[in-house]
Design a protein around this motif. Structure first.
Motif, PDB file in Angstrom:
ATOM      1  N   ASN A 186       0.846  -1.205   0.000  1.00 45.87           N
ATOM      2  CA  ASN A 186       0.000   0.000   0.000  1.00 45.87           C
ATOM      3  C   ASN A 186       0.875   1.246   0.000  1.00 45.87           C
ATOM      4  O   ASN A 186       1.147   1.821   1.068  1.00 45.87           O
ATOM      5  N   PRO A 187       1.316   1.693  -1.182  1.00 42.44           N
ATOM      6  CA  PRO A 187       2.165   2.885  -1.214  1.00 42.44           C
ATOM      7  C   PRO A 187       1.360   4.170  -1.028  1.00 42.44           C
ATOM      8  O   PRO A 187       0.168   4.232  -1.337  1.00 42.44           O
ATOM      9  N   VAL A 188       2.069   5.196  -0.560  1.00 46.02           N
ATOM     10  CA  VAL A 188       1.524   6.559  -0.556  1.00 46.02           C
ATOM     11  C   VAL A 188       1.832   7.171  -1.926  1.00 46.02           C
ATOM     12  O   VAL A 188       1.963   6.446  -2.912  1.00 46.02           O
ATOM     13  N   GLY A 189       1.984   8.491  -2.039  1.00 43.26           N
ATOM     14  CA  GLY A 189       2.301   9.109  -3.321  1.00 43.26           C
ATOM     15  C   GLY A 189       3.662   8.658  -3.833  1.00 43.26           C
ATOM     16  O   GLY A 189       4.659   8.759  -3.111  1.00 43.26           O
ATOM     17  N   ILE A 190       3.689   8.153  -5.066  1.00 38.37           N
ATOM     18  CA  ILE A 190       4.926   7.569  -5.605  1.00 38.37           C
ATOM     19  C   ILE A 190       5.661   8.596  -6.462  1.00 38.37           C
ATOM     20  O   ILE A 190       5.122   9.122  -7.437  1.00 38.37           O
ATOM     21  N   PHE A 191       6.921   8.835  -6.088  1.00 34.50           N
ATOM     22  CA  PHE A 191       7.770   9.784  -6.791  1.00 34.50           C
ATOM     23  C   PHE A 191       9.032   9.044  -7.244  1.00 34.50           C
ATOM     24  O   PHE A 191       9.048   7.828  -7.281  1.00 34.50           O
ATOM     25  N   GLY A 192      10.069   9.778  -7.616  1.00 38.60           N
ATOM     26  CA  GLY A 192      11.318   9.144  -8.030  1.00 38.60           C
ATOM     27  C   GLY A 192      11.565   9.245  -9.518  1.00 38.60           C
ATOM     28  O   GLY A 192      10.834   9.939 -10.244  1.00 38.60           O
ATOM     29  N   PRO A 193      12.610   8.561 -10.018  1.00 35.52           N
ATOM     30  CA  PRO A 193      13.055   8.749 -11.402  1.00 35.52           C
ATOM     31  C   PRO A 193      12.032   8.287 -12.438  1.00 35.52           C
ATOM     32  O   PRO A 193      11.641   7.126 -12.473  1.00 35.52           O
ATOM     33  N   VAL A 194      11.615   9.215 -13.273  1.00 36.87           N
ATOM     34  CA  VAL A 194      10.723   8.921 -14.387  1.00 36.87           C
ATOM     35  C   VAL A 194      11.564   8.334 -15.522  1.00 36.87           C
ATOM     36  O   VAL A 194      12.643   8.837 -15.830  1.00 36.87           O
ATOM     37  N   LEU A 195      11.067   7.258 -16.153  1.00 34.21           N
ATOM     38  CA  LEU A 195      11.804   6.615 -17.238  1.00 34.21           C
ATOM     39  C   LEU A 195      11.249   6.971 -18.610  1.00 34.21           C
ATOM     40  O   LEU A 195      11.896   6.739 -19.628  1.00 34.21           O
ATOM     41  N   GLY A 196      10.023   7.493 -18.648  1.00 32.30           N
ATOM     42  CA  GLY A 196       9.397   7.835 -19.930  1.00 32.30           C
ATOM     43  C   GLY A 196       8.121   8.615 -19.690  1.00 32.30           C
ATOM     44  O   GLY A 196       7.883   9.132 -18.590  1.00 32.30           O
ATOM     45  N   ALA A 197       7.300   8.689 -20.716  1.00 37.47           N
ATOM     46  CA  ALA A 197       6.071   9.493 -20.625  1.00 37.47           C
ATOM     47  C   ALA A 197       5.005   8.847 -19.745  1.00 37.47           C
ATOM     48  O   ALA A 197       4.047   9.504 -19.329  1.00 37.47           O
ATOM     49  N   ASP A 198       5.119   7.531 -19.457  1.00 38.76           N
ATOM     50  CA  ASP A 198       4.183   6.857 -18.546  1.00 38.76           C
ATOM     51  C   ASP A 198       4.707   6.998 -17.124  1.00 38.76           C
ATOM     52  O   ASP A 198       5.738   6.416 -16.777  1.00 38.76           O
ATOM     53  N   SER A 324      14.956   8.920   1.506  1.00 37.19           N
ATOM     54  CA  SER A 324      14.270  10.025   2.181  1.00 37.19           C
ATOM     55  C   SER A 324      13.253  10.685   1.255  1.00 37.19           C
ATOM     56  O   SER A 324      13.318  10.561   0.031  1.00 37.19           O
ATOM     57  N   ASN A 325      12.326  11.422   1.874  1.00 35.82           N
ATOM     58  CA  ASN A 325      11.357  12.219   1.112  1.00 35.82           C
ATOM     59  C   ASN A 325      12.070  13.139   0.124  1.00 35.82           C
ATOM     60  O   ASN A 325      11.702  13.228  -1.051  1.00 35.82           O
ATOM     61  N   GLU A 326      13.073  13.842   0.627  1.00 35.80           N
ATOM     62  CA  GLU A 326      13.783  14.829  -0.185  1.00 35.80           C
ATOM     63  C   GLU A 326      14.451  14.173  -1.394  1.00 35.80           C
ATOM     64  O   GLU A 326      14.383  14.692  -2.514  1.00 35.80           O
ATOM     65  N   GLU A 327      15.077  13.028  -1.193  1.00 33.44           N
ATOM     66  CA  GLU A 327      15.746  12.338  -2.303  1.00 33.44           C
ATOM     67  C   GLU A 327      14.747  11.924  -3.381  1.00 33.44           C
ATOM     68  O   GLU A 327      15.018  12.029  -4.585  1.00 33.44           O
ATOM     69  N   ALA A 328      13.563  11.475  -2.957  1.00 31.72           N
ATOM     70  CA  ALA A 328      12.530  11.070  -3.921  1.00 31.72           C
ATOM     71  C   ALA A 328      12.043  12.263  -4.742  1.00 31.72           C
ATOM     72  O   ALA A 328      11.862  12.156  -5.964  1.00 31.72           O
ATOM     73  N   ILE A 329      11.834  13.392  -4.092  1.00 28.16           N
ATOM     74  CA  ILE A 329      11.348  14.597  -4.797  1.00 28.16           C
ATOM     75  C   ILE A 329      12.404  15.107  -5.774  1.00 28.16           C
ATOM     76  O   ILE A 329      12.095  15.433  -6.933  1.00 28.16           O
ATOM     77  N   ILE A 330      13.647  15.167  -5.336  1.00 30.05           N
ATOM     78  CA  ILE A 330      14.721  15.674  -6.203  1.00 30.05           C
ATOM     79  C   ILE A 330      14.928  14.744  -7.398  1.00 30.05           C
ATOM     80  O   ILE A 330      15.093  15.206  -8.538  1.00 30.05           O
ATOM     81  N   ALA A 331      14.892  13.433  -7.163  1.00 33.97           N
ATOM     82  CA  ALA A 331      15.053  12.471  -8.263  1.00 33.97           C
ATOM     83  C   ALA A 331      13.945  12.625  -9.294  1.00 33.97           C
ATOM     84  O   ALA A 331      14.178  12.496 -10.505  1.00 33.97           O
ATOM     85  N   THR A 332      12.734  12.917  -8.829  1.00 37.22           N
ATOM     86  CA  THR A 332      11.608  13.160  -9.741  1.00 37.22           C
ATOM     87  C   THR A 332      11.907  14.354 -10.642  1.00 37.22           C
ATOM     88  O   THR A 332      11.810  14.277 -11.873  1.00 37.22           O
ATOM     89  N   ALA A 333      12.261  15.464 -10.018  1.00 38.29           N
ATOM     90  CA  ALA A 333      12.496  16.703 -10.755  1.00 38.29           C
ATOM     91  C   ALA A 333      13.653  16.556 -11.745  1.00 38.29           C
ATOM     92  O   ALA A 333      13.553  16.987 -12.902  1.00 38.29           O
ATOM     93  N   GLU A 334      14.739  15.951 -11.300  1.00 34.71           N
ATOM     94  CA  GLU A 334      15.912  15.798 -12.167  1.00 34.71           C
ATOM     95  C   GLU A 334      15.605  14.922 -13.375  1.00 34.71           C
ATOM     96  O   GLU A 334      16.068  15.192 -14.487  1.00 34.71           O
ATOM     97  N   SER A 335      14.799  13.877 -13.176  1.00 33.15           N
ATOM     98  CA  SER A 335      14.468  12.997 -14.302  1.00 33.15           C
ATOM     99  C   SER A 335      13.531  13.691 -15.288  1.00 33.15           C
ATOM    100  O   SER A 335      13.672  13.537 -16.505  1.00 33.15           O
ATOM    101  N   LEU A 336      12.578  14.478 -14.794  1.00 37.65           N
ATOM    102  CA  LEU A 336      11.690  15.241 -15.682  1.00 37.65           C
ATOM    103  C   LEU A 336      12.511  16.229 -16.520  1.00 37.65           C
ATOM    104  O   LEU A 336      12.267  16.392 -17.724  1.00 37.65           O
TER     105      LEU A 336
END
Length: 344
Positions: A186-198, A324-336
């Motif tokens: 049961n995950p909460v909001g999922i963030f992290g490195p995006v690999l493509g448009a999905d 950490s929360n911060e690492e997940a958010i930053i990884a999201t932004a950097e991959s976008l």
């Protein structure tokens, strides 16, 4: 290194692609489902971009959660199934059954096929949406013992779909599952490195902040987890003996508010963070806009609510240690940014 075959449903999806990557790294053979085999090159391209090894150990099957065809063949010969696929719309559907029916019936199709094929265990991706909605405001910590109250006020279609689908899965196992084991994540909001448009709709939160599409931050708080850790918990839950018949909440740590996410982006993204808002939106404006804007309608019931959630069970039983929360958010932004998915 295992030669066991694992079925991953919804292979082109954000979580599923990361699960496939980690399964291949762990030495498993993987079969994944896609609605159309025309998606195979896209999935292989995303996996290649992330450096996934042994792509020759990956095969594809064409199936749809809304139809019986192909599921028996997809599950044949598999020791484990990761049922990751589930509908999640970027906007509120016109009718809640557009989400509820495919989520519930899709889960039952996968479980029947798994049981009939002699699969040992299914790990199903549910959501915190099946745990923490419809309750009156509370300070008590949400754990795996909690369920979303469908009789509560303001429960939107998505939490309903996840709750109904997960309950249906547990009922199936109890009544007609035979030797098949079930574990639920049961995950909460999922963030992290995006690999493509999905990617997960939660990624849109970061994208919209960076694109300047949000003039001010609604007073929303939510749990955060990195997609790489969601994949990791699936693999741990798949084989750990103590995971049989259990639910596991997947979150990195304490909840983040939207304004905290904005501040992280401002601090770490340099020029790319120039459009990120720095102020909060009054609650009354969100509730007013909910009458006209579907996005606001989805979030309005959650404005101002604080939810305390524990990941202790996953840590203690599975030995899971999320980023950490911060690492997940930053990884999201950097991959976008890396994939050119942000506004120029």
């Amino acid at each position: 290194m295992s030669e066991d075959l694992v079925l991953v449903t919804g292979g082109s999806g954000f979580v599923a692609t990361h699960c496939i990557d980690q399964l291949l790294r762990a030495g498993y053979k993987v079969r994944t489902t896609v609605r159309s085999l025309t998606r195979e090159p896209d999935v292989r391209s995303m996996l290649k971009a992330v450096g996934a090894p042994r792509l020759e150990a990956l095969t594809f099957a064409a199936t749809d959660l809304g139809a019986d065809k192909g599921w028996a063949e997809a599950a044949a010969g598999c020791r484990y199934v990761l049922h990751v696929a589930s509908p999640f719309p970027p906007r509120a559907p016109k009718h809640e059954d557009e989400l509820i029916i495919p989520a519930r019936e899709g889960a039952l199709r996968v479980l029947r096929a798994a049981r009939d094929s002699g699969v040992e265990r299914v790990v199903m991706t549910s959501s915190f949406a099946a745990v923490g909605y419809g309750h009156k405001p509370r300070t008590a910590i949400f754990t795996e013992a909690d369920w979303t109250d469908l009789t509560g006020s303001g429960v939107a279609a998505y939490p309903k779909s996840k709750t109904i689908a997960e309950r249906a899965a547990w009922e199936f196992i109890a009544r007609e599952g035979g030797a098949l084991e079930l574990t639920v994540v049961n995950p909460v909001g999922i963030f992290g490195p995006v690999l493509g448009a999905d990617y997960a709709p939660s990624i849109l939160i970061v994208k919209r902040l960076l694109d300047g599409a949000v003039p001010a931050c609604p007073r929303l708080s939510f749990g955060v987890v990195d997609v790489r850790d969601v994949a990791d918990i699936h693999l741990r839950a798949m084989t750990h003996p103590a995971a049989k018949g259990e639910r596991f909440l997947a979150l990195a740590g304490g909840a983040l508010s939207l304004i905290q996410v904005a501040r992280i982006l401002k601090e770490h993204m340099g020029v790319a963070g120039r459009r990120v808002p720095t102020g909060e939106m009054p609650d009354w404006i969100v509730r007013f806009l909910a009458h006209f804007v579907s996005d606001m309608k989805m979030i309005a019931p959650e404005v101002g609510k604080q939810k305390n959630i524990s990941n202790e069970k996953a840590r203690s039983i599975l030995g899971w240690t999320p980023r950490s929360n911060e690492e997940a958010i930053i990884a999201t932004a950097e991959s976008l940014q890396r994939l050119g998915l942000l506004k120029k």
